[in-house]
Every structure is written in structure tokens, then in C-alpha cells.
Design a protein around this motif. Sequence first.
Motif, short mmCIF file in Angstrom:
data_model
loop_
_atom_site.label_atom_id
_atom_site.label_comp_id
_atom_site.label_asym_id
_atom_site.label_seq_id
_atom_site.Cartn_x
_atom_site.Cartn_y
_atom_site.Cartn_z
N ARG A 22 0.87 -1.18 0.00
CA ARG A 22 0.00 0.00 0.00
C ARG A 22 0.90 1.22 0.00
O ARG A 22 1.77 1.37 0.85
CB ARG A 22 -0.89 -0.02 1.23
CG ARG A 22 -1.90 1.10 1.26
CD ARG A 22 -3.09 0.70 2.12
NE ARG A 22 -3.71 1.89 2.66
CZ ARG A 22 -4.68 2.57 2.05
NH1 ARG A 22 -5.14 2.16 0.90
NH2 ARG A 22 -5.19 3.65 2.59
N ALA A 23 0.66 2.11 -0.96
CA ALA A 23 1.48 3.32 -1.08
C ALA A 23 0.62 4.47 -1.58
O ALA A 23 -0.42 4.25 -2.20
CB ALA A 23 2.66 3.07 -2.03
N ALA A 24 1.07 5.68 -1.30
CA ALA A 24 0.35 6.88 -1.71
C ALA A 24 1.36 7.98 -2.01
O ALA A 24 2.48 7.96 -1.49
CB ALA A 24 -0.61 7.32 -0.63
N GLU A 25 0.93 8.94 -2.80
CA GLU A 25 1.80 10.05 -3.20
C GLU A 25 1.11 11.38 -2.96
O GLU A 25 -0.06 11.54 -3.29
CB GLU A 25 2.13 9.90 -4.68
CG GLU A 25 2.97 11.01 -5.26
CD GLU A 25 3.27 10.78 -6.72
OE1 GLU A 25 4.43 10.46 -7.03
OE2 GLU A 25 2.34 10.90 -7.56
N ASN A 26 1.84 12.32 -2.38
CA ASN A 26 1.39 13.70 -2.24
C ASN A 26 2.29 14.59 -3.07
O ASN A 26 3.51 14.42 -3.07
CB ASN A 26 1.48 14.18 -0.78
CG ASN A 26 0.37 13.66 0.09
OD1 ASN A 26 -0.52 12.95 -0.35
ND2 ASN A 26 0.42 14.02 1.36
N LEU A 27 1.69 15.56 -3.74
CA LEU A 27 2.44 16.59 -4.46
C LEU A 27 2.03 17.94 -3.90
O LEU A 27 0.92 18.11 -3.41
CB LEU A 27 2.12 16.55 -5.96
CG LEU A 27 2.42 15.26 -6.70
CD1 LEU A 27 1.97 15.38 -8.15
CD2 LEU A 27 3.89 14.90 -6.61
N ALA A 28 2.94 18.90 -3.97
CA ALA A 28 2.62 20.27 -3.56
C ALA A 28 3.50 21.21 -4.36
O ALA A 28 4.58 20.85 -4.82
CB ALA A 28 2.87 20.47 -2.06
N GLY A 29 3.03 22.44 -4.46
CA GLY A 29 3.80 23.46 -5.14
C GLY A 29 3.63 24.80 -4.47
O GLY A 29 2.60 25.08 -3.87
N GLY A 30 4.68 25.59 -4.53
CA GLY A 30 4.60 26.96 -4.05
C GLY A 30 5.37 27.26 -2.79
O GLY A 30 6.03 28.28 -2.71
N GLY A 45 5.80 24.62 5.63
CA GLY A 45 4.71 25.14 4.81
C GLY A 45 4.10 24.07 3.93
O GLY A 45 2.88 24.02 3.74
N THR A 46 4.94 23.20 3.41
CA THR A 46 4.44 22.14 2.53
C THR A 46 3.64 21.12 3.32
O THR A 46 2.55 20.72 2.89
CB THR A 46 5.63 21.46 1.81
OG1 THR A 46 6.31 22.46 1.05
CG2 THR A 46 5.16 20.35 0.90
N ILE A 47 4.14 20.72 4.47
CA ILE A 47 3.39 19.77 5.30
C ILE A 47 2.08 20.39 5.74
O ILE A 47 1.04 19.72 5.77
CB ILE A 47 4.25 19.27 6.48
CG1 ILE A 47 5.39 18.38 5.95
CG2 ILE A 47 3.39 18.50 7.49
CD1 ILE A 47 6.38 17.90 6.99
N SER A 48 2.07 21.67 6.02
CA SER A 48 0.82 22.37 6.36
C SER A 48 -0.17 22.32 5.20
O SER A 48 -1.38 22.15 5.41
CB SER A 48 1.09 23.82 6.76
OG SER A 48 1.77 23.86 7.99
N LYS A 85 -1.65 18.86 5.20
CA LYS A 85 -2.59 18.68 6.31
C LYS A 85 -3.93 19.35 6.00
O LYS A 85 -4.99 18.85 6.41
CB LYS A 85 -2.03 19.27 7.61
CG LYS A 85 -0.89 18.49 8.20
CD LYS A 85 -0.40 19.23 9.46
CE LYS A 85 0.78 18.58 10.09
NZ LYS A 85 1.25 19.33 11.29
N ALA A 86 -3.90 20.46 5.30
CA ALA A 86 -5.12 21.23 5.00
C ALA A 86 -5.93 20.65 3.84
O ALA A 86 -7.06 21.09 3.60
CB ALA A 86 -4.75 22.68 4.70
N SER A 87 -5.40 19.69 3.15
CA SER A 87 -6.08 19.07 2.00
C SER A 87 -6.55 17.67 2.41
O SER A 87 -5.74 16.84 2.82
CB SER A 87 -5.10 18.97 0.82
OG SER A 87 -5.58 18.06 -0.15
N LEU A 144 -1.05 11.29 4.62
CA LEU A 144 -0.16 11.47 5.77
C LEU A 144 -0.56 10.53 6.92
O LEU A 144 0.30 10.05 7.65
CB LEU A 144 -0.21 12.91 6.27
CG LEU A 144 0.49 13.98 5.44
CD1 LEU A 144 0.18 15.37 6.01
CD2 LEU A 144 1.99 13.74 5.39
N LEU A 145 -1.87 10.33 7.04
CA LEU A 145 -2.39 9.52 8.15
C LEU A 145 -2.76 8.10 7.72
O LEU A 145 -3.53 7.42 8.41
CB LEU A 145 -3.61 10.23 8.76
CG LEU A 145 -3.34 11.61 9.35
CD1 LEU A 145 -4.63 12.25 9.84
CD2 LEU A 145 -2.30 11.54 10.46
#
Length: 158
Positions: A98-106, A112-115, A118-120, A127-128
Motif C-alpha cells: 500500500r502506497a500513496a503520493e502527495n504533491l505540492a507546489g509553491g 509550509g508544505t506539510i501544512s 494537512k489542509a487538503s 499522511l495519516l
Amino acid sequence: MIRMRILPLLLALGLAACGGQTARHAAHDVPVDAARAAALISQYRAAHGLGPVTVDAGLARVAAAQARRNAQIGDLSHDIGGDFPVRLASFGAADRARAAENLAGGSATLDGTISQWKASAGHNRNLLMREARHFGIARADAPTTRYKHFWALVMAER
């Protein structure tokens, strides 16, 4: 006759360009403090009754490739580089049940990225992810793009 042969070629090239997978920006990898990321993510997971995660070099390579690809195209997409299971396998991480991927930009910072994640709702769910025990994280920058900073996180069971 020549036009008929060139037309399919031009059409194919045009469709490939529309796919958004052509590198358009210069990008470079940026070091991430993976130990600090492990501490932040593990602390967050502990607050939700979950176990810690540890850094995995194979997952870090998967994340680095995806962050770099996204920076090169100047956009965020899970589809760049192929399906997630195929990308995992290409870096020797195919045995992840079982695996998952998170992407973020900015964001230019890990906090800031982990925040952002968490907000999405979807990213927070990753994450959880109860089964997650290992992760890899990476950042690539492309200063000429809208986001400038591109992050990828891969969480996995084993």
C-alpha cells in the motif's frame, strides 16, 4: 501524397505536446532534511494515534523523480512519468503493498508544505495512512514557473 504522410506526424507531435509531459523549464533538486520531515510527520501521526514513519531511500528516489518532472513541466500532476505503481516498480519499490503520493507546489519550506498537505483532505489522508511505515520526500525548484518549488512525498507500508 507527402502531405498525407506529414499530417499524421504533425498530429502526433501536437497531441504529445498537449499531454503536458514535455520538459519546458530548467529544474534542479533541492536538498530536504528528511530526518526533520520524518520527525514532523511522525509527530503528526502520533497525535492521531498512529505509528512513526522512517526514511526509505527507494521511496526518496521515486519522490525526487516526480518532484523534478513536475518542476520541468511547471505544473502538478500525478500522471507525469506514468502510473504510480509503474513508477514505484521502476525504482525497485514495487513490493509496496500500500502506497500513496502527495504533491505540492509553491511553498519554499518543509513546514509550509506539510501544512498544505494537512489542509487538503486527500493529502492529509495519505499522511495519516494507517499502514504507512516508510516514506520518501523530495523538492525540485524551477524558478521560471508559477509554483517555483515542487514537492513530492511517497508514503508506503513496507
